[in-house]
Design a protein around this motif. Sequence first.
Motif, PDB file in Angstrom:
ATOM      1  N   ARG A  15      37.598  46.938  45.119  1.00  0.00           N
ATOM      2  CA  ARG A  15      39.031  47.192  45.147  1.00  0.00           C
ATOM      3  C   ARG A  15      39.732  46.005  44.514  1.00  0.00           C
ATOM      4  NH1 ARG A  15      43.537  47.118  49.881  1.00  0.00           N
ATOM      5  NH2 ARG A  15      44.827  48.859  49.153  1.00  0.00           N
ATOM      6  N   SER A  21      43.182  44.070  43.408  1.00  0.00           N
ATOM      7  CA  SER A  21      44.572  43.940  43.817  1.00  0.00           C
ATOM      8  C   SER A  21      45.322  43.123  42.782  1.00  0.00           C
ATOM      9  CB  SER A  21      44.672  43.244  45.175  1.00  0.00           C
ATOM     10  OG  SER A  21      43.990  43.957  46.182  1.00  0.00           O
ATOM     11  N   TYR A  72      47.076  48.351  43.239  1.00  0.00           N
ATOM     12  CA  TYR A  72      45.657  48.331  43.560  1.00  0.00           C
ATOM     13  C   TYR A  72      44.880  49.253  42.632  1.00  0.00           C
ATOM     14  CZ  TYR A  72      47.786  46.672  47.902  1.00  0.00           C
ATOM     15  OH  TYR A  72      48.536  45.989  48.828  1.00  0.00           O
TER      16      TYR A  72
END
Length: 123
Positions: free
Chosen positions: A19, A21, A80
């Motif tokens: 993930r 960011s 994101y």
Amino acid sequence: QVQLVESGGGLVQAGGSLRLSCAASALAFSVYALGWFRQAPGKEREVVARISRSGAVTYYADSVKGRFTISRDNAKNMVYLQMNSLKPEDTAVYYCAAARQISAILPREYDYWGQGTEVTVSS
């Protein structure tokens, strides 16, 4: 001074997830479309995904459809990129970018860029 700072990159095995960011500062965040781009060695920078100001409209490159998800939190000035089922060909430096142009897709249409975060997918 506008800053976009990416984080979350790293080394992952094929089939894994990451993930990414991106934190924005000094930016009227909610009036900008946001995008994630990537650039592999020897290749041009390409769009991976983009998201509209409100988050209601998204676009994905064919190569990542069904595997990646872009989202944003306008209250936190964050965007994101959830990346699942990663493949070795996803290996690249990933950049987030902000555009005042609503329909921005091409890199030249984006006004602000982060420094990038490296993603390496091993086979």
